[in-house]
Motif scaffolding. Structure first.
Motif, PDB file in Angstrom:
ATOM      1  N   VAL A  93       0.831  -1.208   0.000  1.00  0.00           N
ATOM      2  CA  VAL A  93       0.000   0.000   0.000  1.00  0.00           C
ATOM      3  C   VAL A  93       0.863   1.255   0.000  1.00  0.00           C
ATOM      4  O   VAL A  93       0.598   2.207  -0.738  1.00  0.00           O
ATOM      5  N   GLY A  94       1.897   1.270   0.829  1.00  0.00           N
ATOM      6  CA  GLY A  94       2.769   2.447   0.902  1.00  0.00           C
ATOM      7  C   GLY A  94       3.472   2.734  -0.399  1.00  0.00           C
ATOM      8  O   GLY A  94       3.676   3.903  -0.763  1.00  0.00           O
ATOM      9  N   GLY A  95       3.800   1.664  -1.161  1.00  0.00           N
ATOM     10  CA  GLY A  95       4.466   1.861  -2.445  1.00  0.00           C
ATOM     11  C   GLY A  95       3.602   2.587  -3.451  1.00  0.00           C
ATOM     12  O   GLY A  95       4.113   3.212  -4.385  1.00  0.00           O
ATOM     13  N   VAL A  96       2.277   2.517  -3.268  1.00  0.00           N
ATOM     14  CA  VAL A  96       1.360   3.234  -4.148  1.00  0.00           C
ATOM     15  C   VAL A  96       1.045   4.617  -3.592  1.00  0.00           C
ATOM     16  O   VAL A  96       0.945   5.602  -4.330  1.00  0.00           O
ATOM     17  N   LEU A  97       0.890   4.722  -2.276  1.00  0.00           N
ATOM     18  CA  LEU A  97       0.514   5.995  -1.658  1.00  0.00           C
ATOM     19  C   LEU A  97       1.561   7.082  -1.849  1.00  0.00           C
ATOM     20  O   LEU A  97       1.233   8.265  -1.786  1.00  0.00           O
ATOM     21  N   VAL A  98       2.810   6.699  -2.093  1.00  0.00           N
ATOM     22  CA  VAL A  98       3.842   7.725  -2.280  1.00  0.00           C
ATOM     23  C   VAL A  98       3.561   8.579  -3.512  1.00  0.00           C
ATOM     24  O   VAL A  98       4.069   9.698  -3.623  1.00  0.00           O
ATOM     25  N   PHE A  99       2.734   8.065  -4.437  1.00  0.00           N
ATOM     26  CA  PHE A  99       2.410   8.822  -5.649  1.00  0.00           C
ATOM     27  C   PHE A  99       1.134   9.645  -5.475  1.00  0.00           C
ATOM     28  O   PHE A  99       0.649  10.255  -6.439  1.00  0.00           O
ATOM     29  N   LEU A 100       0.608   9.692  -4.257  1.00  0.00           N
ATOM     30  CA  LEU A 100      -0.631  10.419  -3.992  1.00  0.00           C
ATOM     31  C   LEU A 100      -0.535  11.904  -4.349  1.00  0.00           C
ATOM     32  O   LEU A 100      -1.472  12.455  -4.943  1.00  0.00           O
ATOM     33  N   PRO A 101       0.549  12.618  -4.008  1.00  0.00           N
ATOM     34  CA  PRO A 101       0.632  14.042  -4.387  1.00  0.00           C
ATOM     35  C   PRO A 101       0.507  14.262  -5.894  1.00  0.00           C
ATOM     36  O   PRO A 101      -0.186  15.193  -6.343  1.00  0.00           O
ATOM     37  N   GLN A 102       1.162  13.421  -6.691  1.00  0.00           N
ATOM     38  CA  GLN A 102       1.094  13.585  -8.147  1.00  0.00           C
ATOM     39  C   GLN A 102      -0.325  13.362  -8.658  1.00  0.00           C
ATOM     40  O   GLN A 102      -0.804  14.077  -9.550  1.00  0.00           O
ATOM     41  N   ILE A 103      -1.012  12.383  -8.088  1.00  0.00           N
ATOM     42  CA  ILE A 103      -2.378  12.083  -8.524  1.00  0.00           C
ATOM     43  C   ILE A 103      -3.313  13.225  -8.164  1.00  0.00           C
ATOM     44  O   ILE A 103      -4.163  13.636  -8.972  1.00  0.00           O
ATOM     45  N   PHE A 104      -3.175  13.795  -6.956  1.00  0.00           N
ATOM     46  CA  PHE A 104      -4.045  14.895  -6.555  1.00  0.00           C
ATOM     47  C   PHE A 104      -3.763  16.158  -7.378  1.00  0.00           C
ATOM     48  O   PHE A 104      -4.680  16.922  -7.675  1.00  0.00           O
ATOM     49  N   ILE A 105      -2.524  16.387  -7.744  1.00  0.00           N
ATOM     50  CA  ILE A 105      -2.202  17.539  -8.593  1.00  0.00           C
ATOM     51  C   ILE A 105      -2.852  17.370  -9.963  1.00  0.00           C
ATOM     52  O   ILE A 105      -3.421  18.319 -10.526  1.00  0.00           O
TER      53      ILE A 105
END
Length: 677
Positions: free
Chosen positions: A356-368
């Protein structure tokens, strides 16, 4: 409790008002059909519920989403209808208003955007409108909430002891011949078993039948339709004898239009009207036939620069350092303190946190990315994009409205497929739904960010933009092929409204971004979490028992089944095969699987492992395959629901797999021929 129906043309601020009246949030956009199905919310004052229906121009449905509104009026019985009209575009909006006033239920007219009308030098007289239409008229500014309390008070009065005399139904005179046809139809409708529960007035139903409203006619029996067709034919013949060349539906529209024009002459003062100069000046540049598309592509490039290089990557690095540092260490210490077994420790650290953490690290890029898409929608620019692309899309069998689901597909393919309902023609709607999965959704973004960040650091935005453009180009090519081979050519039409440009409100923009982004978070807590646990178990167990080496695990055996097939594409390893198979659940799980397979706790460790396992050419081939191969499980489910066909759903899965293999093969083998290793 009262039930209200909220109905209006697209871009009248209807859904913004819904959010205010219900203290809730629903999606707001600037094109026809953004609300693709009815949404219900409880009124803020707890006096009842209100249903937000799709933005429509009339009750004669042209598209699937418009049929939702007409069907609602046939099957539901709202206490009051709240009709939202744009004060700056009153004449066009009032056609739907006339149809609603003929329906037979109390109607409150929300005169919205009075500030926009005032800025354009247009003065609307609500009291004149109320007198001529015999309905309550409430001035509003939905974006700021002005007038919403008065509207709620008017809604409360409906049916209460203190309410004024019941509202009169608007009765327009359609001429002797048409009125006789209406009278002849009413007895048939009164005896119809299928329409016994319909709350609409029989006169309204008769007029809808004369207008050839398909939603109404499909509710009747063949015998009833035969009688109705006979009456309609006699009416048309009589009109022809009287020298009236218009068809029955055209004559009905003509009478309503004349009434509306006379009303607007009385109720609207345009003596000081002025053009919307700002919108016209902006459109002269961004909607220019030659400059429009390059400007759009430049905007997309800037969006990816912001998502990756300028803001997204630094924020992702900060989040990654938190997950791999304080969070992982804290969880590890906690497990040690409670005496957790090695199995539990491995499950939590190597399975849950790594996956899960390996995917969540890309959360800022997805929200932008979601923030930028929301800006395009809420500013009014989205409608211009449909206009710019209509000519190109028409040549391949689509129309300009298809670009809306395509762009929404950059966020998530599921709502993008649902947004295809706003496309009028069934052929174009089905084509669009089949092609939406070729758009790079946010779930693929972690894969792109990972591989492009490793192999194409200096050109990350260019590479990712290239993948997005590749998906669009292939969608256009396949649209031409499918429309020529699978679908018979049918006449097409394209209707889009160009709203004035507006600077999106920060609250609305943030809410829209959150509504899109929370779906990703929800998936992280369900699909990705569950998938990570299953994947870890498949690596922990094997044919020989538990706690086996990775190469002897069930996951290795599963991935090995596809290794030889994937070898010509440059990534014929069981690790790649296993990642792609599990990615069918959700594309983000491709990265989760790699985190678990390579036993890494942070993105830096995974990047090192990937750089060893792949070459730049192999990485590009892998990204291309992920872009194009079979839609995720949720997308397959919504495709089946929206197409109502397993044939089209399985076709979508099959063609995307073949296309992914073919294009990835060209990328890798072509790269080798050109001398790239």
């Amino acid at each position: 409790m009262k039930s209200a129906a909220l109905i209006g043309n697209p871009n009248t601020g209807k859904t913004s008002l819904f959010n205010i009246l219900t203290s809730s949030y629903e999606y707001v956009g600037n094109w026809s059909g953004v609300t693709v199905e009815k949404k219900v919310g409880q009124l803020r004052n707890k006096s009842g519920f209100i249903t937000d229906l799709p933005g429509i121009y009339s009750l004669h449905p042209l598209s699937k989403d418009e049929g939702v509104a007409t069907n609602y009026l046939l099957t539901e019985s709202p206490s009051v209808i709240v009709n939202i009209v744009d004060a700056s575009q009153l004449e066009r909006n009032l056609y739907l208003t006339v149809q609603l006033l003929e329906y037979g239920k109390p109607v409150i007219i929300g005169l919205n955007m009075i500030d926009v009308a005032k800025a354009r030098g247009i003065k609307v007289l609500p009291e004149v409108m109320a007198s001529r239409l015999r309905a309550e008229v409430v001035p509003l500014i939905a974006r700021t909430g002005e007038g919403n309390q008065q509207l709620l008070m008017c809604m409360d009065k409906v049916g209460s002891p203190s309410a004024p005399a019941p509202q009169e139904v608007l009765l327009l005179d359609y001429g002797r011949t048409l009125e006789e046809a209406v009278k002849a139809l009413i007895p048939i409708l009164e005896k119809s078993h299928s329409l016994q529960g319909c709350p609409a007035s029989k006169r309204w139903l008769a007029l809808q039948l004369l207008e050839e409203n398909s939603v109404v006619t499909q509710s009747l029996t063949p015998a009833e339709l035969e009688n109705i067709a006979s009456i309609t034919a006699r009416c048309a013949q009589q009109l022809n004898k009287e020298g009236i060349k218009e068809s029955v539906p055209e004559l009905i529209r003509s009478v309503r239009t004349s009434f509306i024009q006379a009303l607007c002459n009385e109720a609207v003062d345009r003596s000081e009207q002025k053009p919307h100069n700002l919108t016209e000046k902006i459109d002269a540049i961004v909607a220019h036939p030659l400059l429009g598309i390059p400007i759009f592509l430049l905007f997309m490039f800037m969006m990816f620069q912001l998502t990756f290089d300028w803001l997204g990557n630094p924020l992702s690095d900060l989040l990654d350092s938190f997950i791999s540092g304080p969070l992982s260490q804290g969880v590890s210490l906690g497990l040690d303190a409670v005496g957790a077994s090695s199995f539990t420790r491995s499950l939590v650290i190597d399975g849950v946190i790594a996956g899960v953490g390996g995917v969540l690290v890309f959360l800022p890029q997805i929200f932008i990315l979601f923030l930028m898409i929301s800006f395009i929608e809420d500013s009014g620019y989205m409608a211009r994009i449909t206009l710019l692309t209509d000519r190109l899309l028409e040549k391949v069998g689509l129309n300009g409205k298809a670009i809306i689901p395509f762009i929404l597909g950059f966020g998530c393919n599921v709502p993008a497929i649902m947004a295809s309902r706003s496309i009028e023609q069934p052929k174009e709607r089905t084509l669009t739904m089949l092609l939406v999965p070729l758009m790079s959704c946010s779930a693929r973004l972690p894969v792109y960010a990972l591989f492009a960040g490793i192999f194409f650091t200096r050109y990350q935005a260019f590479v990712v933009l290239g993948l997005y453009v590749l998906g669009i180009l292939l969608a256009l090519i396949l649209a031409k092929l499918f429309s020529s081979v699978l679908f018979k050519d049918k006449p097409s039409f394209f209707v889009v409204e160009l709203p004035p440009y507006r600077m999106p409100q920060s609250v609305t923009l943030l809410r829209s971004t959150w509504e899109k982004g929370k779906g990703f978070l929800r998936k992280a807590g369900t699909f990705i979490l569950g998938g990570s646990v299953i994947i870890w178990l498949l690596t922990y167990c094997g044919p020989s028992g538990i706690s086996v080496s990775m190469d002897e695990s069930f996951l290795a055996k599963l991935g090995g089944l596809f290794a030889s097939i994937l070898a010509p594409l440059g990534f014929g390893t069981w690790q790649s095969g296993a990642s792609l198979v599990t990615g069918f659940m959700a594309k983000e799980i491709v990265v989760s699987t790699m985190n678990i397979i390579y036993h890494v706790s942070d993105s830096g460790g995974l990047q090192q492992q990937i750089s060893t396992a792949f070459t730049p050419l192999q990485g590009l081939s892998f990204m291309t395959f992920v872009l194009l191969y079979t839609p995720c499980l949720a997308t397959v489910g919504v495709l089946r629901k929206e197409t109502a066909s397993w044939r089209w759903t399985l076709f979508s899965i099959g063609y995307s797999l073949l296309l992914a293999y073919f294009i990835a093969l060209i990328v890798y083998q072509g790269g080798l021929l050109l001398g790239f290793s």
